[in-house]
Each structure stands twice: as C-alpha cells, then as structure tokens.
Motif scaffolding. Structure first.
Motif, PDB file in Angstrom:
ATOM      1  N   VAL A  13     -50.794  -3.185  -5.198  1.00 30.88           N
ATOM      2  CA  VAL A  13     -49.800  -3.185  -4.125  1.00 30.88           C
ATOM      3  C   VAL A  13     -48.418  -3.288  -4.756  1.00 30.88           C
ATOM      4  CG1 VAL A  13     -51.405  -4.455  -2.658  1.00 30.88           C
ATOM      5  CG2 VAL A  13     -49.590  -5.684  -3.837  1.00 30.88           C
ATOM      6  N   PHE A  14     -47.402  -3.092  -3.938  1.00 27.07           N
ATOM      7  CA  PHE A  14     -46.072  -3.473  -4.411  1.00 27.07           C
ATOM      8  C   PHE A  14     -45.393  -4.326  -3.362  1.00 27.07           C
ATOM      9  CE2 PHE A  14     -45.074   0.720  -2.350  1.00 27.07           C
ATOM     10  CZ  PHE A  14     -44.151   0.281  -1.412  1.00 27.07           C
ATOM     11  N   GLU A  15     -44.503  -5.144  -3.833  1.00 23.27           N
ATOM     12  CA  GLU A  15     -43.565  -5.790  -2.933  1.00 23.27           C
ATOM     13  C   GLU A  15     -42.217  -5.179  -3.264  1.00 23.27           C
ATOM     14  OE1 GLU A  15     -43.728 -10.019  -3.186  1.00 23.27           O
ATOM     15  OE2 GLU A  15     -45.616 -10.107  -2.068  1.00 23.27           O
ATOM     16  N   PHE A  16     -41.605  -4.606  -2.249  1.00 19.19           N
ATOM     17  CA  PHE A  16     -40.325  -3.943  -2.478  1.00 19.19           C
ATOM     18  C   PHE A  16     -39.222  -4.963  -2.202  1.00 19.19           C
ATOM     19  CE2 PHE A  16     -37.071  -0.683  -0.937  1.00 19.19           C
ATOM     20  CZ  PHE A  16     -36.696  -0.355  -2.242  1.00 19.19           C
ATOM     21  N   VAL A  17     -38.500  -5.314  -3.253  1.00 14.97           N
ATOM     22  CA  VAL A  17     -37.508  -6.380  -3.156  1.00 14.97           C
ATOM     23  C   VAL A  17     -36.106  -5.788  -3.251  1.00 14.97           C
ATOM     24  CG1 VAL A  17     -36.673  -8.517  -4.185  1.00 14.97           C
ATOM     25  CG2 VAL A  17     -39.120  -7.993  -4.210  1.00 14.97           C
ATOM     26  N   VAL A  18     -35.263  -6.182  -2.313  1.00 18.16           N
ATOM     27  CA  VAL A  18     -33.862  -5.759  -2.307  1.00 18.16           C
ATOM     28  C   VAL A  18     -33.003  -6.981  -2.020  1.00 18.16           C
ATOM     29  CG1 VAL A  18     -32.129  -4.292  -1.196  1.00 18.16           C
ATOM     30  CG2 VAL A  18     -34.477  -3.471  -1.429  1.00 18.16           C
ATOM     31  N   ALA A  19     -31.956  -7.166  -2.797  1.00 18.44           N
ATOM     32  CA  ALA A  19     -31.031  -8.271  -2.580  1.00 18.44           C
ATOM     33  C   ALA A  19     -31.748  -9.618  -2.553  1.00 18.44           C
ATOM     34  CB  ALA A  19     -30.235  -8.074  -1.291  1.00 18.44           C
ATOM     35  N   GLY A  20     -32.759  -9.759  -3.417  1.00 18.96           N
ATOM     36  CA  GLY A  20     -33.438 -11.042  -3.523  1.00 18.96           C
ATOM     37  C   GLY A  20     -34.394 -11.340  -2.398  1.00 18.96           C
ATOM     38  N   ARG A  21     -34.611 -10.359  -1.529  1.00 17.34           N
ATOM     39  CA  ARG A  21     -35.535 -10.577  -0.414  1.00 17.34           C
ATOM     40  C   ARG A  21     -36.542  -9.451  -0.376  1.00 17.34           C
ATOM     41  NH1 ARG A  21     -31.599 -11.636   4.076  1.00 17.34           N
ATOM     42  NH2 ARG A  21     -30.749 -13.690   3.659  1.00 17.34           N
ATOM     43  N   GLU A  22     -37.741  -9.794   0.078  1.00 11.10           N
ATOM     44  CA  GLU A  22     -38.745  -8.761   0.190  1.00 11.10           C
ATOM     45  C   GLU A  22     -38.448  -7.914   1.415  1.00 11.10           C
ATOM     46  OE1 GLU A  22     -42.860  -9.959   0.521  1.00 11.10           O
ATOM     47  OE2 GLU A  22     -43.252  -7.927   1.214  1.00 11.10           O
ATOM     48  N   LEU A  23     -38.247  -6.621   1.187  1.00  9.33           N
ATOM     49  CA  LEU A  23     -37.992  -5.736   2.318  1.00  9.33           C
ATOM     50  C   LEU A  23     -39.301  -5.231   2.905  1.00  9.33           C
ATOM     51  CD1 LEU A  23     -36.119  -4.149   4.160  1.00  9.33           C
ATOM     52  CD2 LEU A  23     -35.948  -2.403   2.391  1.00  9.33           C
ATOM     53  N   CYS A  24     -40.239  -4.868   2.046  1.00  6.56           N
ATOM     54  CA  CYS A  24     -41.531  -4.449   2.584  1.00  6.56           C
ATOM     55  C   CYS A  24     -42.591  -4.414   1.505  1.00  6.56           C
ATOM     56  CB  CYS A  24     -41.416  -3.088   3.263  1.00  6.56           C
ATOM     57  SG  CYS A  24     -41.304  -1.718   2.114  1.00  6.56           S
ATOM     58  N   PRO A  25     -43.847  -4.621   1.937  1.00  4.58           N
ATOM     59  CA  PRO A  25     -44.962  -4.433   1.026  1.00  4.58           C
ATOM     60  C   PRO A  25     -45.497  -3.028   1.161  1.00  4.58           C
ATOM     61  CG  PRO A  25     -45.716  -5.542   3.006  1.00  4.58           C
ATOM     62  CD  PRO A  25     -44.270  -5.149   3.236  1.00  4.58           C
ATOM     63  N   GLY A  26     -46.167  -2.550   0.113  1.00  3.28           N
ATOM     64  CA  GLY A  26     -46.834  -1.265   0.184  1.00  3.28           C
ATOM     65  C   GLY A  26     -48.194  -1.414  -0.473  1.00  3.28           C
ATOM     66  N   ASP A  68     -27.398  -0.644  -5.042  1.00  8.65           N
ATOM     67  CA  ASP A  68     -27.381   0.794  -5.309  1.00  8.65           C
ATOM     68  C   ASP A  68     -28.715   1.404  -4.898  1.00  8.65           C
ATOM     69  OD1 ASP A  68     -27.205   3.340  -6.234  1.00  8.65           O
ATOM     70  OD2 ASP A  68     -26.534   2.814  -8.261  1.00  8.65           O
ATOM     71  N   PHE A  69     -28.682   2.222  -3.835  1.00  5.43           N
ATOM     72  CA  PHE A  69     -29.926   2.798  -3.333  1.00  5.43           C
ATOM     73  C   PHE A  69     -30.240   4.154  -3.951  1.00  5.43           C
ATOM     74  CE2 PHE A  69     -29.219  -0.297   0.123  1.00  5.43           C
ATOM     75  CZ  PHE A  69     -30.484  -0.888   0.146  1.00  5.43           C
ATOM     76  N   ASN A  70     -29.552   4.509  -5.014  1.00  9.21           N
ATOM     77  CA  ASN A  70     -29.894   5.745  -5.704  1.00  9.21           C
ATOM     78  C   ASN A  70     -31.234   5.592  -6.409  1.00  9.21           C
ATOM     79  OD1 ASN A  70     -27.911   7.965  -5.604  1.00  9.21           O
ATOM     80  ND2 ASN A  70     -26.481   6.361  -6.218  1.00  9.21           N
ATOM     81  N   PRO A  71     -32.168   6.518  -6.170  1.00  9.14           N
ATOM     82  CA  PRO A  71     -33.456   6.440  -6.865  1.00  9.14           C
ATOM     83  C   PRO A  71     -33.306   6.972  -8.290  1.00  9.14           C
ATOM     84  CG  PRO A  71     -33.420   8.327  -5.396  1.00  9.14           C
ATOM     85  CD  PRO A  71     -32.096   7.621  -5.230  1.00  9.14           C
ATOM     86  N   PRO A  72     -34.287   6.743  -9.160  1.00  3.07           N
ATOM     87  CA  PRO A  72     -35.512   5.985  -8.892  1.00  3.07           C
ATOM     88  C   PRO A  72     -35.272   4.482  -8.945  1.00  3.07           C
ATOM     89  CG  PRO A  72     -35.479   6.710 -11.163  1.00  3.07           C
ATOM     90  CD  PRO A  72     -34.265   7.297 -10.536  1.00  3.07           C
ATOM     91  N   TYR A  73     -36.153   3.749  -8.277  1.00  2.16           N
ATOM     92  CA  TYR A  73     -36.059   2.295  -8.305  1.00  2.16           C
ATOM     93  C   TYR A  73     -36.963   1.742  -9.395  1.00  2.16           C
ATOM     94  CZ  TYR A  73     -34.173   3.375  -3.681  1.00  2.16           C
ATOM     95  OH  TYR A  73     -33.455   3.908  -2.657  1.00  2.16           O
ATOM     96  N   ARG A  74     -36.572   0.599  -9.860  1.00  2.59           N
ATOM     97  CA  ARG A  74     -37.343  -0.032 -10.933  1.00  2.59           C
ATOM     98  C   ARG A  74     -38.750  -0.394 -10.441  1.00  2.59           C
ATOM     99  NH1 ARG A  74     -36.306  -5.978 -13.499  1.00  2.59           N
ATOM    100  NH2 ARG A  74     -37.630  -5.696 -15.322  1.00  2.59           N
ATOM    101  N   ARG A  75     -39.734  -0.139 -11.310  1.00  7.05           N
ATOM    102  CA  ARG A  75     -41.109  -0.577 -11.047  1.00  7.05           C
ATOM    103  C   ARG A  75     -41.483  -1.537 -12.153  1.00  7.05           C
ATOM    104  NH1 ARG A  75     -40.271   4.272  -9.222  1.00  7.05           N
ATOM    105  NH2 ARG A  75     -41.531   5.242  -7.582  1.00  7.05           N
TER     106      ARG A  75
END
Length: 483
Positions: free
Chosen positions: A397-410, A299-306
């Motif tokens: 920093v954050f690691e943005f994780v989707v579906a058990g995989r890291e999609l991107c760092p910030g 579910d890509f509806n924001p907000p995402y969990r932090r």
RNA sequence: GGGAGCGUAGCUCAGCUGGUAGAGCAAGUGACUCUUAAUCACUGGGUCCAGGGUUCGAAUCCCUGCGCUCCUACCA
C-alpha cells in the motif's frame, strides 16, 4: 420575532416604497453579471445589472452605490438629472443589503471608476436585516459557520473559496472520466457499516421496520462492481462517521474512491500524479501552493517521491535502527525526541513495531512537506491489505503524505476471499455478525487484481486553497445546537 | 477526553486595581452633483452569553452551564 430599530425602519421604508409604486419583492430581471459588465464595458452603452447594495455614498443630488452580485462589485450612480422624480425620491428609501435591478448606461467617473449611471431601477428584494460592517465584514467565525449566507454575501474570499471547491470537484470528475473511469452511486443507507473502522450514524427504516446505518465508506459496494465487470469506477459522495469534530474532521465529509481492475498500488500512484497537477493547472493556476502559517511551498509537479516506510525510518534513526535491541532503540528515540523538542508518547510501548511507529508519526511524517508516497508499510497497521509478494510482514500500500499530513491511502486490494475473511474475522473479534457475508461472497465470484484509492475531498480542497480548517471549506459544517 | 482563551450596540472592537457602559462603522435628521472604508453637524441605539454567589455596589472577582476558537489526545 426578533425586533430592533433597523427592522422597524426597514419595514417602514418598505411601506413607503410600496406607496411610491415600488413593490419590495420583484420578479425576473434580465441583466448581465457584473463580471461580464466589467469585461464588456463600453462608454455610453446601455446595460442592465442586478445585485445587492454593499455601500451607499449619498452626496445629495449625486449618489454612489457599490453593488455586489456574487460575480464582482460595480459602482452605480444615482443622479437627480438622470432619474425621474419618483425614481430619485424612492432611491432615498434604499438600505444597505437591498437587492435591486438597475438600468442605465456605462460611464467612467473623473477618478476613472467604471460605473453605471442609473436611468431607471426596480426593487428585487428588500432586506429587513442590517448587513455586517462594510469594511471588516462578518468576522465572528461562529456566525460565519452558522449563517453562511451572511458570510458569503460579505466576505469575497470565502465565496471565492467555495467556487474553487466546486470547480475542483468538477475537474476531479472530468479527469477521471477522461481516463476511462465511470462514476457510480452506491447505497448510503446500509445494513452494516463496512469498508473502514469508524462508528456509524444509526437510522431506522420505517417501512421495513429495521435499523440501518449511514455508510462510513463506499468501498465494499464499489468492489462488488469490479466483480461484476465494471472495471474502472469511482464514486464521489459523502461518508458519515460518528466521531468528533475538530479542525480536520467534519462528521459528514466528501470522499472520492477510485478502483481500477487489473491494476495495483502503482496504478493509483499514477492517478494521483496525474490528478493533482491537473487540478493545479485547471483551477488553482499554479503547481506550487502555499500552505500553513509558515507559507511553505508545496510543489505538486510530478513525479512524487516514493519511499519505503523502513527506509524513511532509517534516514532519521540510522541504518542500524532495525538491528538494535529494544532498549537501545528506546534510548535513541528519547534522544531524538529531546534533540527535536518533540514530545514522544513512550509510556506503554513495549515492542519495536510500536516504537518505530511512534517515531514515524511524530518525527517523520510531520516533516514530509512535499508530496510523498510512503510504501511497504508493516502489515499490522493495515491488517486488511494485501501483503507484499517478497515480504509478508509488509503490505503493498502507500500512504500519500502532503504537508506532514496523510492525504490518502492507496492499495493493492485484497482479492483473495479466504485471506479477506480471515482478516475481517480477526478484526471483528467476537463480533462476527459484523462481517459482510455478501461482500465475501462477491469476492468468491472472483475479483480481478485491483488498485484502489480514496481521498477526502474536503482535505484536498484545504491543501489546494491553503485553508487550515475543514469548516472553512464545508458550506454548512456541523455545529452544536444552541439553546 | 485534558488544558488555555474568548462571548459587551446590527457589525468590528475598547472597557486597568470592582463605582450605574465607550469608539468606529451602520442607523435617523440636515448640508453637499465625481464619491469610492466619502466628508461635516446633531440625534437615537445595550438581557455586557445564561444562571447562581461574594459585595453597600459586578461587564469586571468566584462557581455552574451553554457556545465558539486554539493547543493536546483519540479517531482514518
């Protein structure tokens, strides 16, 4: 030259067509896309279409063809009554895979199939090769990758996926432009590879007689732009990393790096929370995307969990995890591994930090299905990043994780040149020549506090199209050369 | 890097404990003016990935190599 019965027959039919006045390789042909033809269908109206013949159903004096032009499929009817004697005779020389232009009128068959009754037609390109089977298409994965043109002409899903990829890239650009970011281009040929930890591809610059590398990341150049006063920039282009090939790695891959001056990690979170719903709305058509074999809904509806790294660990391992001594932690980790049937690699692990990270990698990250920003990560894992103000053992920093995989760092980017040099020296070890002195020099001119983000476009496309292999979202993936 | 599987007609695939290769689609010829994975009849089509070995005989068993896929590890 390869030769077989099909090629011989097609060469012969090409000759016959020539003799009948049909040049096998035609020229510009005004026509409407089949998609448009379908949308504007009107019984009896004249129309011109062009495309490849996918199927031919010959019934003697009335023949049906399925044409595909990349936008849609459409039925053509070749009737003896409607064609000149030559045009009807020449039709018999057509083969599957041939590209023709056809002029006729819209017509609906008794079975309700929207069609074009052809009055006149012309050859646009003769195919000398037999196309794959009409029903299964080209199924051999290797052939799909090596001869993508055959895959694209026969497999509609594959072609659609690449159109989706293209639209996603356009919408990434649109979104960022709308937010005031400027797209820039920085060097791919570089003196030294910086901005990431990866082995580069080497090349040679003849005119200057010097070796160079292909970039592994644009980061260090983009930061120079921030120093120069380009405050909101992004680059969408290719990185090259001299590493292995597997389901999620292609040695040349597309990245999007974004930097925002006077921002930080949280500015980047906001961008992801805006960009992903935008892409879902504009391209995918839903914010709830199916992924993987289990068809789990993301579910890509924001907000995402932090959530802070340590809090995630405590969620699974208990609130007292960080108070336990190492032996007790080890026991607990082993027990958790058995409980969840997960193979933890504990050999050689002697420190709490390593153990915790193994637990995070194997037991926690893989279970994070929904988009999640994992924040406040131990400094050791991201040595170049800027520390959290309230705890120097963690980085902001954050690691943005989707579906058990890291999609991107910030990142909240490091803008202290002295700290940055120290960290780079630390990382380079004895190999000090690898430090990009000009980059440090740029930081010494003063870089505003900055938020930065970089994501793999290929992997994003995989997530949004529910594709398992990077090779299915890259048109021409790297392959081993065949003998 | 480690493990497993696969490679047979243009394409999709069968081929058992070893006995000189099969189907469907596609192709050729013929029939058919509403088919749509058209149908029917007849016909042609093979370096069984490559190289070696075992055997009277190998697509099949063994070894080596090449390529792809999956799992696993590494790598951002």
């Amino acid at each position: 030259m390869e030769t077989n019965e099909y090629r011989e027959q097609r060469l012969a039919s090409m000759q016959t067509l020539k003799e009948m006045g049909y040049e096998p390789y035609g020229c510009k042909y005004d026509h409407v896309d089949l998609k448009v033809a379908r949308e504007t269908f009107e019984e009896g109206r004249p129309v011109r279409v062009a495309g490849r013949l996918l199927m031919i159903r010959r019934m003697g004096k009335m023949n049906f063809c399925t044409m595909n032009d990349g936008t849609d499929r459409f039925q053509l009817i070749f009737k003896r009554d409607e064609l000149s004697e030559t045009a009807f005779a020449a039709f018999k020389q057509l083969n599957l895979g041939d590209i023709i232009g056809a002029e006729g009128v819209f017509f609906t068959t008794q079975k309700g199939e929207k069609s074009v009754v052809v009055k006149e037609w012309t050859m646009l390109a003769k195919a000398l090769e037999q196309p794959p089977e009409k029903f299964h298409g080209l199924a051999d994965q290797e052939e799909c990758y090596r001869r993508r043109y055959v895959d694209l002409m026969t497999n509609d899903e594959s072609r659609a996926r690449f159109f989706t990829r293209s639209r996603l890239i356009m919408e990434i650009r649109k979104y960022l432009w709308d937010k005031g970011f400027v797209e820039v281009e920085t060097p791919i040929l570089q003196d030294q590879a910086g901005g990431a930890a990866a082995k580069p591809f080497f090349s040679h610059f003849n005119a200057l007689d010097k070796d160079c590398v292909m970039r592994i990341a644009p980061e260090l150049y983009l930061k120079r732009l921030l120093v120069g006063g380009m405050n909101k920039v992004f680059e969408l282009g290719k990185d090259f990393r001299n590493e292995g090939i597997d389901r999620t790695h292609n040695p040349e891959f597309t990245v999007c790096e974004i930097y925002e001056a006077y921002g930080d990690r949280t500015s980047m979170e906001a961008i992801m929370e805006g960009l992903l719903p935008h892409l879902c709305d504009k391209v995918i058509g839903t914010r709830k995307v199916e992924y993987g074999e289990k068809k789990e809904i993301i579910d890509f509806n924001p907000p995402y969990r932090r959530v802070a790294y340590k809090d995630l660990v405590k969620e699974l391992m208990g609130d007292d995890w960080f108070e336990l001594d190492f032996a007790a932690q080890l026991e607990k980790a082993k027990a958790k591994g058995r409980e969840t049937d997960t193979n933890l690699e504990l050999d050689g692990i002697t420190r709490e930090l390593e153990l915790t990270h193994e637990v995070y990698d194997k037991l926690i990250e893989k279970k994070l299905m929904q988009p999640t920003f994992v924040t406040r990560i131990p400094h050791e894992f991201v040595p170049l990043a800027k520390a959290c103000k309230d705890d120097p053992s963690l980085v902001d920093v954050f690691e943005f994780v989707v579906a058990g995989r890291e999609l991107c760092p910030g990142y909240t980017e490091q803008n202290d040149p002295l700290e940055q040099r120290k960290a780079l020296e630390n990382q380079a070890g004895e190999d000090t020549e690898k430090i990009d002195e000009d980059f440090i020099s740029a930081l010494e001119c003063g870089m505003p506090p900055t938020g930065g983000l970089g994501f793999g476009v290929d992997r994003l496309v995989m997530f949004l199209t529910g594709t398992d292999s990077i090779r299915d979202v890259v048109l021409f993936p790297q392959m081993k050369t065949t003998a």
